[in-house]
Design an enzyme around this catalytic site. Structure first.
Site, PDB file in Angstrom:
ATOM      1  N   SER A   1       0.842  -1.198   0.000  1.00 53.39           N
ATOM      2  CA  SER A   1       0.000   0.000   0.000  1.00 53.39           C
ATOM      3  C   SER A   1       0.877   1.249   0.000  1.00 53.39           C
ATOM      4  O   SER A   1       0.370   2.361  -0.013  1.00 53.39           O
ATOM      5  CB  SER A   1      -0.932   0.004   1.217  1.00 53.39           C
ATOM      6  OG  SER A   1      -0.193  -0.166   2.414  1.00 53.39           O
TER       7      SER A   1
ATOM      8  N   THR B   1     -39.523  25.064 -12.062  1.00 56.53           N
ATOM      9  CA  THR B   1     -39.761  23.706 -11.559  1.00 56.53           C
ATOM     10  C   THR B   1     -39.961  22.864 -12.813  1.00 56.53           C
ATOM     11  O   THR B   1     -40.476  23.370 -13.820  1.00 56.53           O
ATOM     12  CB  THR B   1     -41.015  23.611 -10.666  1.00 56.53           C
ATOM     13  OG1 THR B   1     -42.148  24.028 -11.424  1.00 56.53           O
ATOM     14  CG2 THR B   1     -40.884  24.474  -9.407  1.00 56.53           C
ATOM     15  N   HIS B   2     -39.527  21.625 -12.767  1.00 55.52           N
ATOM     16  CA  HIS B   2     -39.593  20.742 -13.955  1.00 55.52           C
ATOM     17  C   HIS B   2     -38.846  21.353 -15.143  1.00 55.52           C
ATOM     18  O   HIS B   2     -39.172  21.060 -16.287  1.00 55.52           O
ATOM     19  CB  HIS B   2     -41.045  20.448 -14.354  1.00 55.52           C
ATOM     20  CG  HIS B   2     -41.925  20.057 -13.210  1.00 55.52           C
ATOM     21  ND1 HIS B   2     -42.094  18.753 -12.796  1.00 55.52           N
ATOM     22  CD2 HIS B   2     -42.649  20.823 -12.351  1.00 55.52           C
ATOM     23  CE1 HIS B   2     -42.907  18.735 -11.740  1.00 55.52           C
ATOM     24  NE2 HIS B   2     -43.247  19.976 -11.449  1.00 55.52           N
TER      25      HIS B   2
ATOM     26  N   SER C   1     -12.943  23.764 -28.726  1.00 54.95           N
ATOM     27  CA  SER C   1     -13.059  22.479 -29.419  1.00 54.95           C
ATOM     28  C   SER C   1     -11.931  22.376 -30.426  1.00 54.95           C
ATOM     29  O   SER C   1     -11.557  23.369 -31.054  1.00 54.95           O
ATOM     30  CB  SER C   1     -14.408  22.416 -30.131  1.00 54.95           C
ATOM     31  OG  SER C   1     -14.359  21.496 -31.199  1.00 54.95           O
TER      32      SER C   1
ATOM     33  N   LYS D   1     -16.487  27.162 -30.534  1.00 51.17           N
ATOM     34  CA  LYS D   1     -16.956  26.628 -29.255  1.00 51.17           C
ATOM     35  C   LYS D   1     -16.258  27.232 -28.030  1.00 51.17           C
ATOM     36  O   LYS D   1     -15.076  27.556 -28.067  1.00 51.17           O
ATOM     37  CB  LYS D   1     -16.750  25.101 -29.200  1.00 51.17           C
ATOM     38  CG  LYS D   1     -17.625  24.318 -30.129  1.00 51.17           C
ATOM     39  CD  LYS D   1     -19.119  24.428 -29.817  1.00 51.17           C
ATOM     40  CE  LYS D   1     -19.492  23.706 -28.557  1.00 51.17           C
ATOM     41  NZ  LYS D   1     -19.519  22.262 -28.734  1.00 51.17           N
TER      42      LYS D   1
ATOM     43  N   GLU E   1     -18.851  20.514 -16.366  1.00 54.29           N
ATOM     44  CA  GLU E   1     -19.094  19.137 -16.828  1.00 54.29           C
ATOM     45  C   GLU E   1     -18.234  18.135 -16.051  1.00 54.29           C
ATOM     46  O   GLU E   1     -18.695  17.073 -15.642  1.00 54.29           O
ATOM     47  CB  GLU E   1     -18.803  19.014 -18.318  1.00 54.29           C
ATOM     48  CG  GLU E   1     -19.783  19.783 -19.181  1.00 54.29           C
ATOM     49  CD  GLU E   1     -19.258  19.910 -20.597  1.00 54.29           C
ATOM     50  OE1 GLU E   1     -19.415  18.963 -21.367  1.00 54.29           O
ATOM     51  OE2 GLU E   1     -18.658  20.952 -20.927  1.00 54.29           O
TER      52      GLU E   1
ATOM     53  N   LYS F   1      -8.216   3.304   2.017  1.00 52.68           N
ATOM     54  CA  LYS F   1      -7.459   4.536   1.806  1.00 52.68           C
ATOM     55  C   LYS F   1      -7.665   5.164   0.437  1.00 52.68           C
ATOM     56  O   LYS F   1      -7.838   6.379   0.331  1.00 52.68           O
ATOM     57  CB  LYS F   1      -5.976   4.291   2.055  1.00 52.68           C
ATOM     58  CG  LYS F   1      -5.663   4.396   3.521  1.00 52.68           C
ATOM     59  CD  LYS F   1      -4.334   3.816   3.874  1.00 52.68           C
ATOM     60  CE  LYS F   1      -4.456   3.028   5.142  1.00 52.68           C
ATOM     61  NZ  LYS F   1      -5.229   1.767   5.038  1.00 52.68           N
TER      62      LYS F   1
HETATM   63  N1  ARG Z   1      -1.252  -1.281   5.400  1.00 52.77           N
HETATM   64  C1  ARG Z   1      -2.196  -1.763   6.359  1.00 52.77           C
HETATM   65  C2  ARG Z   1      -3.550  -1.027   6.200  1.00 52.77           C
HETATM   66  O1  ARG Z   1      -3.554  -0.054   5.560  1.00 52.77           O
HETATM   67  C3  ARG Z   1      -1.695  -1.531   7.727  1.00 52.77           C
HETATM   68  C4  ARG Z   1      -2.107  -2.514   8.734  1.00 52.77           C
HETATM   69  C5  ARG Z   1      -1.611  -3.862   8.385  1.00 52.77           C
HETATM   70  N2  ARG Z   1      -1.817  -4.774   9.439  1.00 52.77           N
HETATM   71  C6  ARG Z   1      -1.613  -6.062   9.278  1.00 52.77           C
HETATM   72  N3  ARG Z   1      -1.743  -6.813  10.287  1.00 52.77           N
HETATM   73  N4  ARG Z   1      -1.273  -6.552   8.113  1.00 52.77           N
HETATM   74  O2  ARG Z   1      -4.537  -1.435   6.711  1.00 52.77           O
END
Ligand code: ARG
Length: 463
Positions: free
Chosen positions: A30, A162-163, A284, A290, A297, A332
């Site tokens: 990660s 409205t509408h 464009s 344009k 958008e 995340k």
């Molecule tokens: N990278 C992990 C997360 O974002 C951290 C915690 C990992 N814990 C574990 N026991 N593998 O959740």
């Protein structure tokens, strides 16, 4: 067997005989996105070291070495010197490993009575706190942009729809202030969510705290948390605050998406109510004439991503047994994406609205559609003691008559009025003025010019 001490590089390798497959490393890492938590990870670790020292688990010198080492790492990351390693999975192990490389044994003591599970919960909460504050500032800037534009064009009238059919006249400012209200509720929701984010989870360990008891209150004070989580299993495994925040951001995005739709319509040749600045439109590659409202958008389009982020986090949490499961690592990306998307959208939208010109003669011409005052004429009849349902019917007939003979209400003779209802008198013509119609709408929340100017003042004071 390698002697213990040379194996600091990977923290959990003790029981493993062979290396993790490259594919698994890539699959499970990660660090490519959670590196963004680095400053919170450092901050959390410094506070944790203080608690270790307070418990007599590290010496003053070790505490100082750890703190200095962590601060150096922070600088290295900020200057781009730091080498993140995929093999070290995440930001927590990258920083811990670098620290131990730097300072040796003291670094290896840092993870006492701590798990990555409570560590990541802490980092995420610290990140959320900072980001909420940022988004709140930006919502306020966006509100200011709406208010300034509303103020610049305080007299501009426009049909209210409205509408998407013309309904009744309003002030353009009233229309813009509607979004200021929506954004204020978005900000309120974030401020409320902040309270639930602002609870300190460190000390929960992997799931059951630790036999080594640290002063959690000390850590909370260090990191400025007013409260501490009360159940270690809950603290490492729930992400309800993440889901809640993504919802709040998504709803804010949906409000901007509705405003986008308005802006796109207003900027079309069919409405022609506003001119967006060159800086906030694009051309464009094929059609030379344009001038496209891409910002609006894109903002409307990005709402799809936000909704995706929300569905993603809710689905991630829904089937998890207690307590921490690696699925939670998937919290995340949607969280970061939701904050990034909204911060970008609010920033660019505030600029665009501040620079937007309202074509007041066009909006007034559209608002001068005589049918917009049909309700006002029905109200006139009510004041002449006609029951509202009858007044509505009478005005329906008069509208049909007016359409059939191609004569606006103001062009009908009193005789023509009286053929439909005897209740009409000479003073009916006084109703047929758009400014009178607006002034009459003076109930709380209605768009009379004096109300709107009071609202503008109220918002300026508030913001
Ligand atoms: N990278 C992990 C997360 O974002 C951290 C915690 C990992 N814990 C574990 N026991 N593998 O959740």
């Amino acid at each position: 067997m390698q002697p213990v001490g040379f194996r600091y590089a990977i923290m959990w390798k003790g029981r493993f005989q062979t290396e993790t497959s490259d594919l698994v490393q890539l699959y499970g890492e990660s660090i490519s996105y959670d590196w963004r938590l680095y400053q919170y990870d450092v901050q959390g670790s410094i506070a944790h070291a203080k608690a270790l020292f307070a418990a007599g688990l590290i010496s003053t010198k070790e505490k100082q070495t750890i703190t200095r080492g962590l601060k150096e790492i922070l600088k290295e990351i900020e200057s781009g010197e730091f080498q993140f390693k995929t093999s070290l999975e995440d930001i927590h192990m990258n920083i811990e490993s670098a620290l131990t490389e730097k300072i040796g044994d003291a670094g290896a003591r840092l993870h006492t009575a701590r798990s990555r599970n409570d560590q990541v919960a802490l980092d995420t909460r610290l990140y959320c706190r900072a980001e909420i504050s940022e988004v709140l500032k930006q919502i306020s800037s966006m509100q200011k942009a709406l208010i300034n534009t509303a103020e610049r064009y305080q007299d501009a009238v426009v049909p209210g729809y409205t509408h998407l059919q013309r309904g009744q006249p309003v002030l353009f400012a009233h229309h813009l202030l509607a979004y200021v209200e929506m954004l204020e509720r978005d900000a309120d929701r974030l401020r409320d969510a902040y309270k639930r984010v602002n609870v300190m989870p460190l000390g929960s360990g992997a799931l059951a705290g630790s036999t080594i008891v640290l002063d959690r209150k000390l850590i909370a004070r260090e990191l400025d948390f007013p409260a501490i989580t009360q159940n270690s299993m809950d603290a490492v495994s729930d992400r309800d605050y993440v889901a809640e925040l993504i919802f709040d951001l998504t709803l804010c995005g949906i409000h901007l998406s509705r405003l986008s739709e308005d802006v796109i319509l207003w900027a079309s040749a069919e409405f022609d109510f506003v001119e967006l600045s060159d800086a906030h439109t694009t051309g464009s590659s094929l059609m030379p004439q344009k001038k496209n409202p891409d910002v609006a958008e894109l903002t409307r389009g990005k709402t799809g991503r936000l909704i995706g982020d929300l569905v993603s986090i809710l689905t991630t949490i829904k089937g998890l047994p207690m307590t921490y499961n690696r699925d939670l690592q998937e919290d995340k990306e949607p969280l970061f994406d939701a904050f990034d998307t909204m911060k970008a959208a609010l920033a660019v939208f505030a600029q665009m609205i501040a620079a937007m010109k309202i074509k007041t003669s066009n909006t007034r011409a559209a608002a001068s559609d005589p049918f917009l005052l049909a309700t006002d004429l029905a109200d006139y009849l009510v004041l002449k003691k006609v029951p509202f349902r009858q007044a509505h019917e009478i005005m329906g007939q008069l509208t049909a008559y007016s359409l059939k003979h191609n004569k606006p209400f103001a062009g009908l003779t009193l005789d023509e009025y009286r053929q439909v209802s005897e209740a009409f008198e000479k003073d009916v013509y006084q109703v047929l003025d758009i400014d009178t119609a607006l002034k009459a709408r003076k109930g709380i929340g209605a768009p009379s010019p004096s109300n709107v100017s009071r609202q503008l003042k109220r918002w300026k004071r508030k913001l």
